[in-house]
Design an enzyme around this catalytic site. Structure first.
Site, PDB file in Angstrom:
ATOM      1  CG  ASP A  38      -1.599   1.203   1.550  1.00 53.35           C
ATOM      2  OD1 ASP A  38      -2.331   1.640   0.649  1.00 53.35           O
ATOM      3  OD2 ASP A  38      -1.470   1.759   2.662  1.00 53.35           O
ATOM      4  CG  ASP A 237      -1.847   2.041   6.952  1.00 49.18           C
ATOM      5  OD1 ASP A 237      -2.696   1.623   6.130  1.00 49.18           O
ATOM      6  OD2 ASP A 237      -1.570   3.238   7.073  1.00 49.18           O
ATOM      7  CG  ASP A 241      -4.416  -1.373   3.523  1.00 50.11           C
ATOM      8  OD1 ASP A 241      -4.788  -1.594   4.679  1.00 50.11           O
ATOM      9  OD2 ASP A 241      -3.403  -0.723   3.231  1.00 50.11           O
TER      10      ASP A 241
HETATM   11  P1  ADP Z   1      -4.988   5.738  -0.507  1.00 49.64           P
HETATM   12  O1  ADP Z   1      -4.842   4.553  -1.407  1.00 49.64           O
HETATM   13  O2  ADP Z   1      -3.802   6.646  -0.604  1.00 49.64           O
HETATM   14  O3  ADP Z   1      -5.317   5.344   0.909  1.00 49.64           O
HETATM   15  P2  ADP Z   1      -7.790   6.605  -0.863  1.00 49.64           P
HETATM   16  O4  ADP Z   1      -8.343   5.446  -1.605  1.00 49.64           O
HETATM   17  O5  ADP Z   1      -8.198   6.756   0.564  1.00 49.64           O
HETATM   18  O6  ADP Z   1      -6.195   6.660  -1.060  1.00 49.64           O
HETATM   19  O7  ADP Z   1      -8.207   7.956  -1.619  1.00 49.64           O
HETATM   20  C1  ADP Z   1      -7.938   8.116  -3.011  1.00 49.64           C
HETATM   21  C2  ADP Z   1      -7.997   9.578  -3.402  1.00 49.64           C
HETATM   22  O8  ADP Z   1      -9.309  10.119  -3.111  1.00 49.64           O
HETATM   23  C3  ADP Z   1      -7.032  10.480  -2.640  1.00 49.64           C
HETATM   24  O9  ADP Z   1      -5.747  10.504  -3.240  1.00 49.64           O
HETATM   25  C4  ADP Z   1      -7.738  11.836  -2.749  1.00 49.64           C
HETATM   26  O10 ADP Z   1      -7.472  12.426  -3.991  1.00 49.64           O
HETATM   27  C5  ADP Z   1      -9.211  11.450  -2.663  1.00 49.64           C
HETATM   28  N1  ADP Z   1      -9.682  11.527  -1.268  1.00 49.64           N
HETATM   29  C6  ADP Z   1     -10.042  10.491  -0.463  1.00 49.64           C
HETATM   30  N2  ADP Z   1     -10.417  10.921   0.762  1.00 49.64           N
HETATM   31  C7  ADP Z   1     -10.266  12.274   0.749  1.00 49.64           C
HETATM   32  C8  ADP Z   1     -10.475  13.323   1.705  1.00 49.64           C
HETATM   33  N3  ADP Z   1     -10.917  13.106   2.947  1.00 49.64           N
HETATM   34  N4  ADP Z   1     -10.210  14.607   1.307  1.00 49.64           N
HETATM   35  C9  ADP Z   1      -9.770  14.869   0.066  1.00 49.64           C
HETATM   36  N5  ADP Z   1      -9.544  13.942  -0.874  1.00 49.64           N
HETATM   37  C10 ADP Z   1      -9.788  12.661  -0.554  1.00 49.64           C
HETATM   38 MG    MG Z   2      -4.658   4.029   2.509  1.00 52.71          MG
END
Ligand code: ADP
Ligand code: MG
Length: 292
Positions: A38, A237, A241
């Site tokens: 991740d 973490d 995931d």
């Molecule tokens: P990661 O794989 O890094 O955990 P997520 O699946 O949680 O990413 O989120 C994917 C994308 O969605 C982020 O890169 C962001 O662009 C957007 N996003 C998700 N949650 C938020 C939030 N609380 N505020 C702003 N953007 C968000």
């Molecule tokens: Mg994540």
């Protein structure tokens, strides 16, 4: 395979802060072909910081930050923490939000001062019919630097581009290099956009980057790798995931992660050091050699 030798392997792991749930995990670890990491919080520190804010005409810099921070006050995402900290450092206080909603893998939405505000990725904006054409070049510039660029929209109009940067864990580079030396394919899996992910993947010399994956689809990606004949470990973490950790042949939870990760993980890295993934694989290979 003698259970006694496997137990010795498990005991050695424990001494090194690598908790292995049962000898069969060691047997699988020996056959690993692929390690999927991740990105956020695993290869990076998971503590992004606000770096750039570019208003696009509909509100000024501080107003844009106030709107974004107001929405993020209701979110537990690491990105939310970055925006809130950025606002706090500039003396900007969030204000009340009505109808708050967090959309996993997209962002956040709600009403602030009677205005409909959206904050998140391009997917979130496109889903709401917000025109994002004008900010393409700015977003791409931030993403090429490995930053995560988010968009703010107010009443259907784009209001700002806000970028944050996370830091690559220094030990991650060594972990990737050592895994490749062991002949293991290294993959990075993330919900972040492809350009940002590629920039971070390049810095870490990762073989394969799978980006733009919704939290609900991470487990499916693992299943597809398995169907292609790979024996897969997933390192994460637990923020988003946990299903992927459970689907992988071996789920490896880093110790600083969520409790759900620790419950799902076949291996727990107590020291939260991703180099311990390599130590665990070497240990399982050594253990299996003594058995054969
Ligand atoms: P990661 O794989 O890094 O955990 P997520 O699946 O949680 O990413 O989120 C994917 C994308 O969605 C982020 O890169 C962001 O662009 C957007 N996003 C998700 N949650 C938020 C939030 N609380 N505020 C702003 N953007 C968000
Ligand atoms: Mg994540």
């Amino acid at each position: 395979a003698t259970p006694a030798a496997l137990m010795v392997g498990v005991g050695r792991g424990a001494q090194a802060g690598i908790l292995i749930r049962g000898g069969e995990i060691l047997e699988k670890a020996e056959r690993l072909t692929t390690v999927v990491f991740d990105k956020t919080g695993t290869l990076t520190r998971g503590e992004p910081a606000l770096t750039d804010l570019k208003p696009c005409g509909h509100c000024d810099h501080d107003e844009a930050l106030r709107l974004a921070a107001s929405l993020e006050a209701g979110s537990e995402h690491p990105l939310a923490e970055a925006i809130l900290r950025g606002a706090r450092e500039r003396g900007i206080a969030p204000c009340a939000v009505k109808g708050f909603e967090a959309v996993p893998g997209h962002g956040v939405r709600g009403q602030v001062d009677g205005r409909k505000v959206l904050f998140g990725n391009r997917r979130l904006m496109e889903g709401a019919g917000v025109d994002v054409a004008t900010v393409g070049p700015d977003m791409e510039r931030f993403q090429a630097d490995g930053k995560t660029a988010m968009l703010l929209a107010c009443d259907g109009e784009l209001a700002a581009v806000i970028a944050v940067a996370d830091t690559i864990k220094p030990e991650a580079r060594e972990a990737v290099r050592s895994l490749r030396a062991e002949g293991v394919e290294v993959v990075m899996l993330t919900g972040d956009n492809a350009r940002t992910a590629a920039a971070i993947g390049r810095a870490l010399e990762i073989d394969r980057v799978i980006a733009d994956v919704l939290p609900s689809d991470k487990a499916r990606v693992i299943k597809e790798l398995q169907q292609a004949g790979k024996v897969v470990a997933m390192v994460g973490d637990g923020v988003n995931d946990a299903p992927a950790l459970a689907t992988a042949d071996i789920g490896i939870a880093i110790g600083s992660g969520s409790d759900v990760a620790k419950e799902t993980g076949g291996i727990i890295l107590v020291r939260s050091d991703v180099r311990d993934v390599v130590t665990g694989i070497r240990l399982s290979r050594a253990t299996m050699r003594t058995i054969k």
